[in-house]
Design a protein around this motif. Structure first.
Motif, PDB file in Angstrom:
ATOM      1  N   ILE A  70     -12.353  -7.185   7.894  1.00  0.00           N
ATOM      2  CA  ILE A  70     -11.312  -6.940   6.890  1.00  0.00           C
ATOM      3  C   ILE A  70     -10.193  -7.968   7.045  1.00  0.00           C
ATOM      4  N   ASP A  71      -9.779  -8.215   8.299  1.00  0.00           N
ATOM      5  CA  ASP A  71      -8.722  -9.202   8.549  1.00  0.00           C
ATOM      6  C   ASP A  71      -9.149 -10.585   8.068  1.00  0.00           C
ATOM      7  N   HIS A  93      -3.948   0.378   1.259  1.00  0.00           N
ATOM      8  CA  HIS A  93      -5.258   1.030   1.368  1.00  0.00           C
ATOM      9  C   HIS A  93      -5.878   0.779   2.739  1.00  0.00           C
ATOM     10  N   ILE A  94      -5.786  -0.471   3.184  1.00  0.00           N
ATOM     11  CA  ILE A  94      -6.427  -0.868   4.445  1.00  0.00           C
ATOM     12  C   ILE A  94      -5.764  -0.208   5.645  1.00  0.00           C
ATOM     13  N   SER A  95      -4.435  -0.311   5.735  1.00  0.00           N
ATOM     14  CA  SER A  95      -3.736   0.189   6.922  1.00  0.00           C
ATOM     15  C   SER A  95      -3.673   1.713   6.980  1.00  0.00           C
ATOM     16  N   PRO A 100      -8.238   3.023   9.726  1.00  0.00           N
ATOM     17  CA  PRO A 100      -8.271   4.195  10.615  1.00  0.00           C
ATOM     18  C   PRO A 100      -9.610   4.931  10.609  1.00  0.00           C
ATOM     19  N   GLN A 101     -10.313   4.933   9.479  1.00  0.00           N
ATOM     20  CA  GLN A 101     -11.557   5.689   9.371  1.00  0.00           C
ATOM     21  C   GLN A 101     -12.809   4.834   9.567  1.00  0.00           C
ATOM     22  N   LYS A 237       8.928  -8.527   3.829  1.00  0.00           N
ATOM     23  CA  LYS A 237       8.682  -9.426   4.955  1.00  0.00           C
ATOM     24  C   LYS A 237       7.238  -9.356   5.407  1.00  0.00           C
ATOM     25  N   GLU A 238       6.667  -8.149   5.439  1.00  0.00           N
ATOM     26  CA  GLU A 238       5.277  -7.959   5.837  1.00  0.00           C
ATOM     27  C   GLU A 238       4.549  -7.184   4.747  1.00  0.00           C
ATOM     28  N   LEU A 239       3.343  -7.627   4.402  1.00  0.00           N
ATOM     29  CA  LEU A 239       2.542  -6.907   3.418  1.00  0.00           C
ATOM     30  C   LEU A 239       2.231  -5.503   3.928  1.00  0.00           C
TER      31      LEU A 239
END
Length: 417
Positions: A70-71, A93-95, A100-101, A237-239
């Motif tokens: 994903i990264d 959605h990702i974080s 996590p799942q 600053k951060e997505l």
């Protein structure tokens, strides 16, 4: 032609074959840990075949976690191909859900069964239909990339999953009646900072980010048109982290079809004329304390120039390009999409009207449809690239229902004669 060789190392077997030389130096690919010579030979033969068929991607990183992939996808594909607001959505959605799942799985262990349980879990948590389908779509896009061009997977397992059935109320869009819109304007009359954005939504069907990006240069008072060619949006600053804002920026419209010039009616035209006069009067009244907006160039994730909105008092000296927004507060400060949240809360809780700004866009499209405006004209006015998108904005109403009954009665009556 390369061939597979095997050898025993300790109690385990290893395969090895030559791959393309680099800088004139011979290179080999090997892998060990097999219990028997036969297992090593079979695995090596398959690896060599995969290498010859589609490059070395299929045999590299076989233990890569879905989280790591994903990264890689986000840095090497998403950031290069999606707009900022879309990246924000994907990052959330990702974080919050996907990593996590699903992050601990090896990418090749992501099966339809695993994904179906994940999607069912979102449904059981009570997430909305749009939220659930959005997360599923993000997973599918990531896995599409794993299939091609990366060739880690032979097919996308997300394609074999089914989204649970949601109650129809999940997708209700509210249409604002003339009576209710009159009540809204009485609560936010001319001169109120929310009056013009409300009028633009109702009379033109603009997206809220388009309404707040309009400048006086976009208005042609002679030909009675407005030009939609940009949006405003907030960067962080951060997505995915909404705690540290970088401020407001000017961006491109949602699609190329969203760039459009619309004819406007006399009611909206007069509203804009009065607002321009009011702003000029406020500029004189506040003098050096009036706030102006300027454009400053910054860099985005793709190292491209982006336009940041900077605010300064009228007596400030700068070489930055000035921009004259239509939606500003009395003292010139920028009014934004976030400012409108207060207006929406008042309409919902004080006026008891089911409302959000996007409902004005649906209302505009439905009113045009009720009056038999050509669907292509409605599509163009809304700035949609596809007609099926416009269809979602034209709702069945009592007026259309009655017209259908009258038309049917006319047909039947003609046959009975």
């Amino acid at each position: 032609m390369a061939e597979v060789n095997t050898r025993k190392r300790g109690s385990k077997w290893e395969y090895r074959f030559e791959i393309a030389s680099v800088g004139g130096k011979r290179k080999q690919k090997s892998k060990g840990g097999f219990r028997t010579k036969k297992e090593a030979l079979e695995a090596g033969t398959k690896a060599l075949n995969d290498y010859n068929q589609g490059g070395i991607n299929n045999i590299l990183d076989t233990n890569m976690s879905f989280s790591d992939f994903i990264d890689y996808w986000f840095e090497n594909y998403a950031k290069l191909n999606y707009k900022y607001n879309t990246l924000q959505q994907y990052s959330g959605h990702i974080s919050n859900h996907i990593k996590p799942q699903l992050g601990v799985y090896r990418i090749q262990s992501i099966t339809p069964v695993v994904l179906q349980e994940f999607i069912n879990g979102l449904f059981l948590k009570g997430l909305s239909k749009s939220h659930t389908t959005g997360i599923k779509s993000t997973v599918s896009k990531i896995l599409d990339y794993a299939v091609f061009p990366m060739q880690y997977l032979r097919y996308n397992p997300c394609k074999a999953t089914i989204t649970p059935k949601f109650e129809s109320s999940d997708s209700i869009r509210y249409i604002i009646s003339h009576k209710d819109f009159k009540r809204i304007l009485e609560r936010f009359p001319e001169g109120n900072v929310f009056h013009v954005p409300l009028m633009l939504g109702f009379h033109c069907g603009l997206r809220i980010s388009e309404s707040y990006a309009l400048t006086w240069d976009d208005v042609d008072f002679v030909n009675k048109t407005i030009s939609i060619n940009k949006i405003i949006y907030k960067r962080y600053k951060e997505l995915g982290d909404y705690s540290k804002s970088l401020g407001w920026y000017i961006g491109t419209t949602k699609t190329s079809s969203s760039n459009r010039t619309l004819y406007i009616d006399d009611v909206l035209l007069n509203t804009l004329k009065k607002e321009k006069i009011r702003q000029n009067e406020n500029r004189i009244f506040y003098g050096e304390y009036y706030t102006n907006q300027y454009i400053s160039l910054d860099k985005d994730e793709r190292n491209r120039d982006i336009k940041s909105i900077v605010e300064m008092k009228s007596n400030a000296h700068t070489d930055l390009e000035k921009i004259n927004f239509i939606s500003v507060k009395e003292n010139g400060l920028l009014s934004t999409v976030e400012s409108f949240k207060y207006c929406a809360r008042v309409i919902k809780h004080e006026l008891k009207i089911n409302f959000n700004h996007h409902s004005l866009r649906h209302t505009h499209a439905t009113m045009l449809n009720e009056n038999n405006i050509n669907p292509k004209a409605i599509q163009s006015r809304l700035g949609h690239s596809r007609m099926d998108m416009t269809d979602k904005y034209t709702h069945d109403t009592d007026i259309l229902n009655k017209e259908a009954a009258k038309a049917f009665e006319k047909v039947i009556g003609g046959r009975d004669k």
